[in-house]
Write a protein that holds these residues in place. Structure first.
Motif, mmCIF file in Angstrom:
data_model
loop_
_atom_site.group_PDB
_atom_site.id
_atom_site.type_symbol
_atom_site.label_atom_id
_atom_site.label_comp_id
_atom_site.label_asym_id
_atom_site.label_seq_id
_atom_site.Cartn_x
_atom_site.Cartn_y
_atom_site.Cartn_z
ATOM 1 N N HIS A 20 0.782 -1.238 0.000
ATOM 2 C CA HIS A 20 0.000 0.000 0.000
ATOM 3 C C HIS A 20 0.813 1.287 0.000
ATOM 4 C CE1 HIS A 20 -2.949 -3.033 1.333
ATOM 5 N NE2 HIS A 20 -3.765 -2.304 0.603
ATOM 6 N N THR A 21 2.133 1.182 -0.141
ATOM 7 C CA THR A 21 2.961 2.383 -0.267
ATOM 8 C C THR A 21 3.927 2.190 -1.433
ATOM 9 O OG1 THR A 21 4.711 1.641 1.237
ATOM 10 C CG2 THR A 21 2.870 2.850 2.223
ATOM 11 N N LYS A 22 4.500 3.299 -1.864
ATOM 12 C CA LYS A 22 5.483 3.257 -2.951
ATOM 13 C C LYS A 22 6.881 3.422 -2.381
ATOM 14 C CE LYS A 22 2.208 5.364 -6.146
ATOM 15 N NZ LYS A 22 1.893 6.552 -6.938
ATOM 16 N N LYS A 23 7.852 2.900 -3.105
ATOM 17 C CA LYS A 23 9.268 3.058 -2.744
ATOM 18 C C LYS A 23 9.545 2.632 -1.305
ATOM 19 C CE LYS A 23 8.901 7.326 -4.994
ATOM 20 N NZ LYS A 23 9.056 8.747 -4.882
ATOM 21 N N LEU A 24 9.108 1.431 -0.952
ATOM 22 C CA LEU A 24 9.299 0.962 0.418
ATOM 23 C C LEU A 24 10.666 0.317 0.565
ATOM 24 C CD1 LEU A 24 7.988 0.749 3.219
ATOM 25 C CD2 LEU A 24 7.258 -1.562 2.578
ATOM 26 N N GLY A 25 11.533 1.034 1.223
ATOM 27 C CA GLY A 25 12.830 0.508 1.621
ATOM 28 C C GLY A 25 12.826 0.314 3.125
ATOM 29 N N LYS A 26 13.949 -0.147 3.658
ATOM 30 C CA LYS A 26 13.956 -0.448 5.089
ATOM 31 C C LYS A 26 13.797 0.806 5.942
ATOM 32 C CE LYS A 26 18.898 -0.603 5.968
ATOM 33 N NZ LYS A 26 20.006 -1.380 6.466
ATOM 34 N N THR A 27 14.349 1.952 5.538
ATOM 35 C CA THR A 27 14.219 3.164 6.346
ATOM 36 C C THR A 27 12.762 3.600 6.425
ATOM 37 O OG1 THR A 27 16.454 3.858 5.763
ATOM 38 C CG2 THR A 27 14.974 5.563 6.598
ATOM 39 N N LEU A 33 6.506 1.333 10.797
ATOM 40 C CA LEU A 33 6.298 0.430 11.930
ATOM 41 C C LEU A 33 6.349 1.198 13.251
ATOM 42 C CD1 LEU A 33 8.414 -2.629 10.744
ATOM 43 C CD2 LEU A 33 5.912 -2.499 10.877
ATOM 44 N N TYR A 34 7.283 2.139 13.347
ATOM 45 C CA TYR A 34 7.402 2.983 14.545
ATOM 46 C C TYR A 34 6.115 3.769 14.768
ATOM 47 C CZ TYR A 34 8.861 7.240 17.068
ATOM 48 O OH TYR A 34 8.944 8.309 17.918
ATOM 49 N N PHE A 35 5.615 4.434 13.723
ATOM 50 C CA PHE A 35 4.372 5.189 13.860
ATOM 51 C C PHE A 35 3.207 4.267 14.219
ATOM 52 C CE2 PHE A 35 6.274 8.595 10.979
ATOM 53 C CZ PHE A 35 6.500 9.472 12.032
ATOM 54 N N LEU A 36 3.162 3.092 13.618
ATOM 55 C CA LEU A 36 2.105 2.125 13.930
ATOM 56 C C LEU A 36 2.153 1.750 15.413
ATOM 57 C CD1 LEU A 36 -0.104 0.025 13.239
ATOM 58 C CD2 LEU A 36 1.749 -1.520 12.524
ATOM 59 N N ILE A 113 -5.270 2.272 11.766
ATOM 60 C CA ILE A 113 -4.004 2.999 11.884
ATOM 61 C C ILE A 113 -3.090 2.668 10.699
ATOM 62 C CG2 ILE A 113 -1.893 3.276 13.250
ATOM 63 C CD1 ILE A 113 -3.673 2.712 15.762
ATOM 64 N N MET A 114 -3.029 1.406 10.306
ATOM 65 C CA MET A 114 -2.186 1.028 9.161
ATOM 66 C C MET A 114 -2.672 1.702 7.886
ATOM 67 S SD MET A 114 -0.906 -2.914 9.760
ATOM 68 C CE MET A 114 -2.494 -3.651 9.668
ATOM 69 N N ARG A 115 -3.985 1.703 7.665
ATOM 70 C CA ARG A 115 -4.538 2.367 6.469
ATOM 71 C C ARG A 115 -4.229 3.856 6.472
ATOM 72 N NH1 ARG A 115 -8.864 -1.070 7.462
ATOM 73 N NH2 ARG A 115 -10.010 0.585 8.527
ATOM 74 N N GLU A 116 -4.407 4.493 7.625
ATOM 75 C CA GLU A 116 -4.130 5.930 7.720
ATOM 76 C C GLU A 116 -2.656 6.226 7.436
ATOM 77 O OE1 GLU A 116 -5.559 6.920 11.644
ATOM 78 O OE2 GLU A 116 -7.660 6.980 10.970
ATOM 79 N N LEU A 117 -1.769 5.425 8.001
ATOM 80 C CA LEU A 117 -0.335 5.631 7.764
ATOM 81 C C LEU A 117 0.026 5.401 6.299
ATOM 82 C CD1 LEU A 117 1.120 3.929 10.959
ATOM 83 C CD2 LEU A 117 1.220 6.378 10.397
#
Length: 184
Positions: A20-27, A33-36, A113-117
């Motif tokens: 559900h996001t673009k350009k997902l790298g580890k950073t 995950l932190y925000f979640l 929360i995951m959808r919002e993030l």
């Protein structure tokens, strides 16, 4: 190692963000995950994944997950791939889902929360995510910049406003006092 239920939730959360996001790298993943975890803890007193985050120069890092990436556990097979790719900014570890997301591990609140993030940070770069975690008054800033405790763990209770933290501590004290009375 994370307890099994948290491990399943971690793997599914990573898949969700990869889908559900673009350009997902580890950073970027670490920041999502932190925000979640910290948002859910602020709302309920419990994190989602159970990861422990540390104040590193680029923001909060779940060191246990960081240490796993060079040699991912077998439970990632069939769920996600982690592959180094070249970008204009250099090399990054790209995270991709290899199976569909299973939302049955999550509560409605966790899914919301995951959808919002994912919606908020869908097109964000890792650099933008780093900037967001470095804002004043957020836990990373307090630990890393104010307290100068570089590489130190970031306590979940720092996600609470002072009055919320006081209420939570008061509630815990009340429960402990009640248990003491019941034992006597």
């Amino acid at each position: 190692m994370l307890i099994e239920h948290n491990r399943e939730k971690l793997i599914e959360a990573v898949k969700f963000f990869a889908l559900h996001t673009k350009k997902l790298g580890k950073t970027k993943l670490y920041k999502l995950l932190y925000f979640l975890d910290f948002t859910h803890f602020r709302d309920t007193g419990k994190p989602v994944t159970g990861l422990e985050y540390f104040a590193w120069p680029m923001g909060p890092v779940p060191v246990e997950l960081q240490n796993e990436f060079p040699n991912p556990s077998a439970d990632w097979d069939g769920n996600c791939t982690f592959k180094k790719v070249r970008t204009q900014a250099g090399e990054m570890l790209a995270v991709n889902a290899t199976s569909t997301f299973d939302g049955t591990y999550f509560s409605k609140r966790e899914l919301r929360i995951m959808r919002e993030l994912a919606n908020e940070f869908k097109d964000s770069t890792a650099e933008q995510m780093v900037e967001r975690t470095h804002l004043e008054n957020l836990p990373w800033h307090q630990i890393y910049e104010v307290e100068k405790r570089k590489q130190a763990p970031i306590p979940y209770d720092m996600s609470l406003r002072k009055q919320d933290a006081d209420l939570m501590n008061e509630s815990i004290s009340d429960r402990q006092e009640m248990l003491t009375i019941l034992r006597t």
